[in-house]
Design a protein around this motif. Structure first.
Motif, PDB file in Angstrom:
ATOM      1  N   ALA A   8       0.842  -1.190   0.000  1.00 26.01           N
ATOM      2  CA  ALA A   8       0.000   0.000   0.000  1.00 26.01           C
ATOM      3  C   ALA A   8       0.881   1.244   0.000  1.00 26.01           C
ATOM      4  O   ALA A   8       2.003   1.214   0.512  1.00 26.01           O
ATOM      5  N   PRO A   9       0.390   2.360  -0.555  1.00 31.49           N
ATOM      6  CA  PRO A   9       1.206   3.576  -0.650  1.00 31.49           C
ATOM      7  C   PRO A   9       1.695   4.100   0.702  1.00 31.49           C
ATOM      8  O   PRO A   9       2.770   4.672   0.786  1.00 31.49           O
ATOM      9  N   GLU A  10       0.919   3.893   1.758  1.00 31.08           N
ATOM     10  CA  GLU A  10       1.321   4.424   3.066  1.00 31.08           C
ATOM     11  C   GLU A  10       2.332   3.533   3.778  1.00 31.08           C
ATOM     12  O   GLU A  10       2.874   3.912   4.818  1.00 31.08           O
ATOM     13  N   THR A  11       2.614   2.359   3.255  1.00 31.57           N
ATOM     14  CA  THR A  11       3.535   1.424   3.889  1.00 31.57           C
ATOM     15  C   THR A  11       4.957   1.974   3.863  1.00 31.57           C
ATOM     16  O   THR A  11       5.447   2.404   2.834  1.00 31.57           O
ATOM     17  N   ASN A  12       5.590   1.992   5.025  1.00 31.79           N
ATOM     18  CA  ASN A  12       7.000   2.377   5.106  1.00 31.79           C
ATOM     19  C   ASN A  12       7.648   1.691   6.301  1.00 31.79           C
ATOM     20  O   ASN A  12       7.001   0.907   6.992  1.00 31.79           O
ATOM     21  N   ARG A  13       8.910   1.986   6.560  1.00 28.41           N
ATOM     22  CA  ARG A  13       9.665   1.311   7.619  1.00 28.41           C
ATOM     23  C   ARG A  13       9.386   1.870   9.008  1.00 28.41           C
ATOM     24  O   ARG A  13       9.839   1.321  10.004  1.00 28.41           O
ATOM     25  N   ILE A  14       8.653   2.964   9.085  1.00 24.87           N
ATOM     26  CA  ILE A  14       8.434   3.629  10.373  1.00 24.87           C
ATOM     27  C   ILE A  14       7.004   3.394  10.841  1.00 24.87           C
ATOM     28  O   ILE A  14       6.041   3.710  10.144  1.00 24.87           O
ATOM     29  N   LEU A  15       6.884   2.858  12.054  1.00 22.73           N
ATOM     30  CA  LEU A  15       5.568   2.647  12.653  1.00 22.73           C
ATOM     31  C   LEU A  15       5.356   3.674  13.756  1.00 22.73           C
ATOM     32  O   LEU A  15       6.281   4.018  14.494  1.00 22.73           O
ATOM     33  N   PHE A  16       4.129   4.159  13.856  1.00 24.01           N
ATOM     34  CA  PHE A  16       3.735   5.031  14.957  1.00 24.01           C
ATOM     35  C   PHE A  16       2.818   4.204  15.848  1.00 24.01           C
ATOM     36  O   PHE A  16       1.815   3.658  15.382  1.00 24.01           O
ATOM     37  N   VAL A  17       3.172   4.084  17.112  1.00 22.18           N
ATOM     38  CA  VAL A  17       2.434   3.245  18.048  1.00 22.18           C
ATOM     39  C   VAL A  17       1.799   4.124  19.111  1.00 22.18           C
ATOM     40  O   VAL A  17       2.462   4.976  19.709  1.00 22.18           O
ATOM     41  N   ARG A  18       0.496   3.915  19.326  1.00 22.87           N
ATOM     42  CA  ARG A  18      -0.243   4.666  20.352  1.00 22.87           C
ATOM     43  C   ARG A  18      -0.831   3.695  21.370  1.00 22.87           C
ATOM     44  O   ARG A  18      -0.878   2.505  21.144  1.00 22.87           O
ATOM     45  N   ASN A  19      -1.293   4.263  22.469  1.00 24.05           N
ATOM     46  CA  ASN A  19      -1.960   3.534  23.546  1.00 24.05           C
ATOM     47  C   ASN A  19      -1.025   2.564  24.262  1.00 24.05           C
ATOM     48  O   ASN A  19      -1.443   1.520  24.752  1.00 24.05           O
ATOM     49  N   LEU A  20       0.254   2.935  24.337  1.00 21.23           N
ATOM     50  CA  LEU A  20       1.215   2.130  25.083  1.00 21.23           C
ATOM     51  C   LEU A  20       1.055   2.375  26.581  1.00 21.23           C
ATOM     52  O   LEU A  20       0.708   3.489  26.990  1.00 21.23           O
ATOM     53  N   PRO A  21       1.331   1.366  27.401  1.00 25.66           N
ATOM     54  CA  PRO A  21       1.376   1.613  28.842  1.00 25.66           C
ATOM     55  C   PRO A  21       2.472   2.633  29.138  1.00 25.66           C
ATOM     56  O   PRO A  21       3.555   2.575  28.551  1.00 25.66           O
ATOM     57  N   PHE A  22       2.217   3.576  30.027  1.00 25.76           N
ATOM     58  CA  PHE A  22       3.182   4.629  30.323  1.00 25.76           C
ATOM     59  C   PHE A  22       4.482   4.073  30.900  1.00 25.76           C
ATOM     60  O   PHE A  22       5.533   4.673  30.741  1.00 25.76           O
ATOM     61  N   LYS A  23       4.417   2.928  31.567  1.00 24.33           N
ATOM     62  CA  LYS A  23       5.602   2.395  32.243  1.00 24.33           C
ATOM     63  C   LYS A  23       6.400   1.420  31.380  1.00 24.33           C
ATOM     64  O   LYS A  23       7.357   0.834  31.865  1.00 24.33           O
ATOM     65  N   ILE A  24       6.053   1.256  30.103  1.00 22.45           N
ATOM     66  CA  ILE A  24       6.789   0.315  29.251  1.00 22.45           C
ATOM     67  C   ILE A  24       8.201   0.846  29.013  1.00 22.45           C
ATOM     68  O   ILE A  24       8.409   2.046  28.846  1.00 22.45           O
ATOM     69  N   SER A  25       9.171  -0.064  29.051  1.00 21.84           N
ATOM     70  CA  SER A  25      10.577   0.334  28.886  1.00 21.84           C
ATOM     71  C   SER A  25      11.018   0.137  27.434  1.00 21.84           C
ATOM     72  O   SER A  25      10.367  -0.575  26.664  1.00 21.84           O
ATOM     73  N   SER A  26      12.137   0.725  27.094  1.00 22.38           N
ATOM     74  CA  SER A  26      12.712   0.542  25.763  1.00 22.38           C
ATOM     75  C   SER A  26      13.049  -0.927  25.520  1.00 22.38           C
ATOM     76  O   SER A  26      12.842  -1.443  24.418  1.00 22.38           O
ATOM     77  N   GLU A  27      13.561  -1.600  26.544  1.00 22.69           N
ATOM     78  CA  GLU A  27      13.908  -3.010  26.415  1.00 22.69           C
ATOM     79  C   GLU A  27      12.678  -3.846  26.097  1.00 22.69           C
ATOM     80  O   GLU A  27      12.721  -4.749  25.246  1.00 22.69           O
TER      81      GLU A  27
END
Length: 119
Positions: A14-33
């Motif tokens: 699809a035209p909007e497909t790319n390597r970068i994802l935007f993620v919402r509604n994550l738990p505030f305490k989630i770590s990078s790991e």
């Protein structure tokens, strides 16, 4: 994966497909790991940026090395439950973001003109 490889496999994206994802509604305490563990299952990750300001908490950008890995992650993690929150995973579309910013800027300019001219 090079574009020629995608073409030879006859893969349609699809035209909007790319390597970068935007993620919402994550738990505030989630770590990078934890983010690397979750999203790394779908391929090599170049970078993860977690929102750290009040207005960006619960969001993240995930940049994959390969566009097909990003597509696979988006398909599998959309609606995935993490610590009681269902993830919203979208392809990042910078054109939509800049249009929103432009719109907000125009609104501010219009309001300034209204105040200046007493309307």
């Amino acid at each position: 994966m090079a574009f020629s490889t995608l073409k030879s496999k006859n893969i349609q994206l699809a035209p909007e497909t790319n390597r970068i994802l935007f993620v919402r509604n994550l738990p505030f305490k989630i770590s990078s790991e934890e983010m690397y563990d979750l999203f790394g299952k779908f391929g090599a990750i170049r970078q993860i940026r977690l929102g750290n300001q009040q207005s960006t908490r619960g969001t993240s950008f995930v940049v994959y090395e390969d566009i097909l890995d990003a597509k696979n992650a988006c398909e599998h993690l959309q609606g995935f439950n993490v610590l009681g929150r269902y993830l919203v995973v979208l392809f990042y579309q910078p054109n939509k973001v800049s249009k929103k910013i432009d719109y907000e800027k125009k609104e501010r300019e219009l309001e300034d003109l209204r105040q200046k001219h007493g309307l």
